[in-house]
Design a protein around this motif. Structure first.
Motif, PDB file in Angstrom:
ATOM      1  N   SER A  11       0.854  -1.177   0.000  1.00  0.00           N
ATOM      2  CA  SER A  11       0.000   0.000   0.000  1.00  0.00           C
ATOM      3  C   SER A  11       0.891   1.229   0.000  1.00  0.00           C
ATOM      4  CB  SER A  11      -0.950   0.026   1.197  1.00  0.00           C
ATOM      5  OG  SER A  11      -0.241   0.261   2.389  1.00  0.00           O
ATOM      6  N   ALA A  12       0.409   2.262  -0.641  1.00  0.00           N
ATOM      7  CA  ALA A  12       1.081   3.557  -0.659  1.00  0.00           C
ATOM      8  C   ALA A  12      -0.017   4.604  -0.541  1.00  0.00           C
ATOM      9  CB  ALA A  12       1.877   3.746  -1.943  1.00  0.00           C
ATOM     10  N   THR A  13      -0.020   5.295   0.583  1.00  0.00           N
ATOM     11  CA  THR A  13      -1.031   6.317   0.801  1.00  0.00           C
ATOM     12  C   THR A  13      -0.355   7.670   0.958  1.00  0.00           C
ATOM     13  OG1 THR A  13      -1.032   5.832   3.167  1.00  0.00           O
ATOM     14  CG2 THR A  13      -2.716   4.761   1.848  1.00  0.00           C
ATOM     15  N   GLY A  14      -0.882   8.657   0.274  1.00  0.00           N
ATOM     16  CA  GLY A  14      -0.305   9.983   0.308  1.00  0.00           C
ATOM     17  C   GLY A  14      -1.188  10.956   1.062  1.00  0.00           C
ATOM     18  N   GLU A  15      -0.533  11.850   1.768  1.00  0.00           N
ATOM     19  CA  GLU A  15      -1.218  12.916   2.489  1.00  0.00           C
ATOM     20  C   GLU A  15      -0.515  14.219   2.149  1.00  0.00           C
ATOM     21  OE1 GLU A  15      -1.788  13.898   7.120  1.00  0.00           O
ATOM     22  OE2 GLU A  15      -2.333  11.853   6.500  1.00  0.00           O
ATOM     23  N   ASP A  19       2.661  22.204   0.095  1.00  0.00           N
ATOM     24  CA  ASP A  19       3.210  21.715  -1.174  1.00  0.00           C
ATOM     25  C   ASP A  19       3.981  20.400  -1.010  1.00  0.00           C
ATOM     26  OD1 ASP A  19       5.425  22.639   0.171  1.00  0.00           O
ATOM     27  OD2 ASP A  19       6.224  23.799  -1.502  1.00  0.00           O
ATOM     28  N   ARG A  20       3.888  19.766   0.188  1.00  0.00           N
ATOM     29  CA  ARG A  20       4.597  18.512   0.454  1.00  0.00           C
ATOM     30  C   ARG A  20       3.613  17.355   0.532  1.00  0.00           C
ATOM     31  NH1 ARG A  20       9.397  16.434   2.188  1.00  0.00           N
ATOM     32  NH2 ARG A  20      10.315  18.504   2.259  1.00  0.00           N
ATOM     33  N   ASP A  44      -0.344  16.491  -8.377  1.00  0.00           N
ATOM     34  CA  ASP A  44      -0.223  17.853  -8.902  1.00  0.00           C
ATOM     35  C   ASP A  44      -0.061  18.857  -7.769  1.00  0.00           C
ATOM     36  OD1 ASP A  44      -0.511  16.939 -11.489  1.00  0.00           O
ATOM     37  OD2 ASP A  44      -2.663  17.376 -11.586  1.00  0.00           O
ATOM     38  N   GLY A  45       0.778  19.853  -7.995  1.00  0.00           N
ATOM     39  CA  GLY A  45       0.939  20.942  -7.054  1.00  0.00           C
ATOM     40  C   GLY A  45       1.948  20.722  -5.951  1.00  0.00           C
ATOM     41  N   THR A  46       2.588  19.549  -5.914  1.00  0.00           N
ATOM     42  CA  THR A  46       3.571  19.306  -4.850  1.00  0.00           C
ATOM     43  C   THR A  46       4.977  19.602  -5.364  1.00  0.00           C
ATOM     44  OG1 THR A  46       3.680  16.952  -5.414  1.00  0.00           O
ATOM     45  CG2 THR A  46       2.168  17.586  -3.656  1.00  0.00           C
ATOM     46  N   LEU A  67      12.962   5.624  -6.745  1.00  0.00           N
ATOM     47  CA  LEU A  67      13.572   6.619  -5.850  1.00  0.00           C
ATOM     48  C   LEU A  67      14.440   7.609  -6.620  1.00  0.00           C
ATOM     49  CD1 LEU A  67      14.713   4.888  -2.548  1.00  0.00           C
ATOM     50  CD2 LEU A  67      12.700   6.288  -2.985  1.00  0.00           C
ATOM     51  N   VAL A  68      15.189   7.118  -7.584  1.00  0.00           N
ATOM     52  CA  VAL A  68      16.028   8.002  -8.395  1.00  0.00           C
ATOM     53  C   VAL A  68      15.149   8.985  -9.171  1.00  0.00           C
ATOM     54  CG1 VAL A  68      17.650   8.082 -10.332  1.00  0.00           C
ATOM     55  CG2 VAL A  68      17.957   6.396  -8.509  1.00  0.00           C
ATOM     56  N   ARG A  69      14.055   8.500  -9.745  1.00  0.00           N
ATOM     57  CA  ARG A  69      13.120   9.379 -10.458  1.00  0.00           C
ATOM     58  C   ARG A  69      12.540  10.433  -9.518  1.00  0.00           C
ATOM     59  NH1 ARG A  69       8.619   5.811 -12.948  1.00  0.00           N
ATOM     60  NH2 ARG A  69       7.839   7.809 -13.689  1.00  0.00           N
ATOM     61  N   LEU A  70      12.190  10.021  -8.299  1.00  0.00           N
ATOM     62  CA  LEU A  70      11.632  10.970  -7.339  1.00  0.00           C
ATOM     63  C   LEU A  70      12.675  11.995  -6.889  1.00  0.00           C
ATOM     64  CD1 LEU A  70       9.356   8.571  -5.314  1.00  0.00           C
ATOM     65  CD2 LEU A  70       8.615  10.440  -6.812  1.00  0.00           C
ATOM     66  N   ALA A  71      13.926  11.574  -6.739  1.00  0.00           N
ATOM     67  CA  ALA A  71      14.988  12.508  -6.386  1.00  0.00           C
ATOM     68  C   ALA A  71      15.175  13.548  -7.495  1.00  0.00           C
ATOM     69  CB  ALA A  71      16.292  11.760  -6.129  1.00  0.00           C
ATOM     70  N   GLU A  72      15.003  13.137  -8.737  1.00  0.00           N
ATOM     71  CA  GLU A  72      15.083  14.072  -9.862  1.00  0.00           C
ATOM     72  C   GLU A  72      13.870  14.996  -9.895  1.00  0.00           C
ATOM     73  OE1 GLU A  72      15.510  11.433 -13.182  1.00  0.00           O
ATOM     74  OE2 GLU A  72      17.657  11.128 -12.808  1.00  0.00           O
ATOM     75  N   ARG A  73      12.719  14.477  -9.561  1.00  0.00           N
ATOM     76  CA  ARG A  73      11.477  15.262  -9.543  1.00  0.00           C
ATOM     77  C   ARG A  73      11.478  16.286  -8.404  1.00  0.00           C
ATOM     78  NH1 ARG A  73       5.487  15.250 -10.683  1.00  0.00           N
ATOM     79  NH2 ARG A  73       4.857  16.671  -9.070  1.00  0.00           N
ATOM     80  N   TYR A  74      12.050  15.915  -7.260  1.00  0.00           N
ATOM     81  CA  TYR A  74      12.068  16.764  -6.071  1.00  0.00           C
ATOM     82  C   TYR A  74      13.506  17.080  -5.642  1.00  0.00           C
ATOM     83  CZ  TYR A  74       7.167  15.283  -5.506  1.00  0.00           C
ATOM     84  OH  TYR A  74       5.839  15.037  -5.689  1.00  0.00           O
ATOM     85  N   PRO A  75      14.278  17.790  -6.481  1.00  0.00           N
ATOM     86  CA  PRO A  75      15.677  18.057  -6.123  1.00  0.00           C
ATOM     87  C   PRO A  75      15.780  18.885  -4.846  1.00  0.00           C
ATOM     88  CG  PRO A  75      15.028  19.398  -8.005  1.00  0.00           C
ATOM     89  CD  PRO A  75      13.891  18.448  -7.724  1.00  0.00           C
ATOM     90  N   GLY A  76      16.473  18.333  -3.859  1.00  0.00           N
ATOM     91  CA  GLY A  76      16.684  19.033  -2.606  1.00  0.00           C
ATOM     92  C   GLY A  76      15.503  19.036  -1.650  1.00  0.00           C
ATOM     93  N   THR A  77      14.387  18.452  -2.051  1.00  0.00           N
ATOM     94  CA  THR A  77      13.204  18.473  -1.184  1.00  0.00           C
ATOM     95  C   THR A  77      12.622  17.080  -0.938  1.00  0.00           C
ATOM     96  OG1 THR A  77      11.670  18.871  -3.025  1.00  0.00           O
ATOM     97  CG2 THR A  77      12.577  20.813  -1.899  1.00  0.00           C
TER      98      THR A  77
END
Length: 104
Positions: A11-15, A19-20, A44-46, A67-77
């Motif tokens: 399961s993966a649930t997001g909250e 903007d996080r 959208d919007g995060t 994880l690598v894709r997410l690190a590229e999507r959210y650089p530094g955050t």
């Protein structure tokens, strides 16, 4: 699905807060579930994400790629809280020193 072809618990649930997005993941992250993890982590919007992987029991190369894709999507955050198994896989893969990886 795991190596024996059995259905796995995932399961993966997001909250979202501001903007996080904070995503809590349980079970196995593999080829069958990695894209669901990515989609849950990129609403959208995060502009920032926290992944709580402390309840993840299996983590493969598809999960690492996510994880690598997410690190590229959210650089530094991006913040990742790993389980012991996830930490081991990331250490073995050479990603154990990434700035987004925190102590679980």
């Amino acid at each position: 699905m795991d190596q024996e072809g059995q259905e796995t618990d995932f399961s993966a649930t997001g909250e979202i807060s501001g903007d996080r997005v904070t995503v809590t993941v349980t079970g196995e992250v593999d080829m069958a579930t990695a894209e669901a993890l990515y989609l849950t982590s990129t609403p959208d919007g995060t502009t920032a994400a926290t992944l709580d992987l402390r309840a993840v029991t299996f983590f493969d190369s598809a999960a690492i790629h996510t994880l690598v894709r997410l690190a590229e999507r959210y650089p530094g955050t991006l913040t990742v809280l790993p389980s012991g198994r996830v930490r081991r896989v990331l250490d073995i893969s050479g990603l154990g020193g990434q700035p987004w990886l925190r102590s679980g």
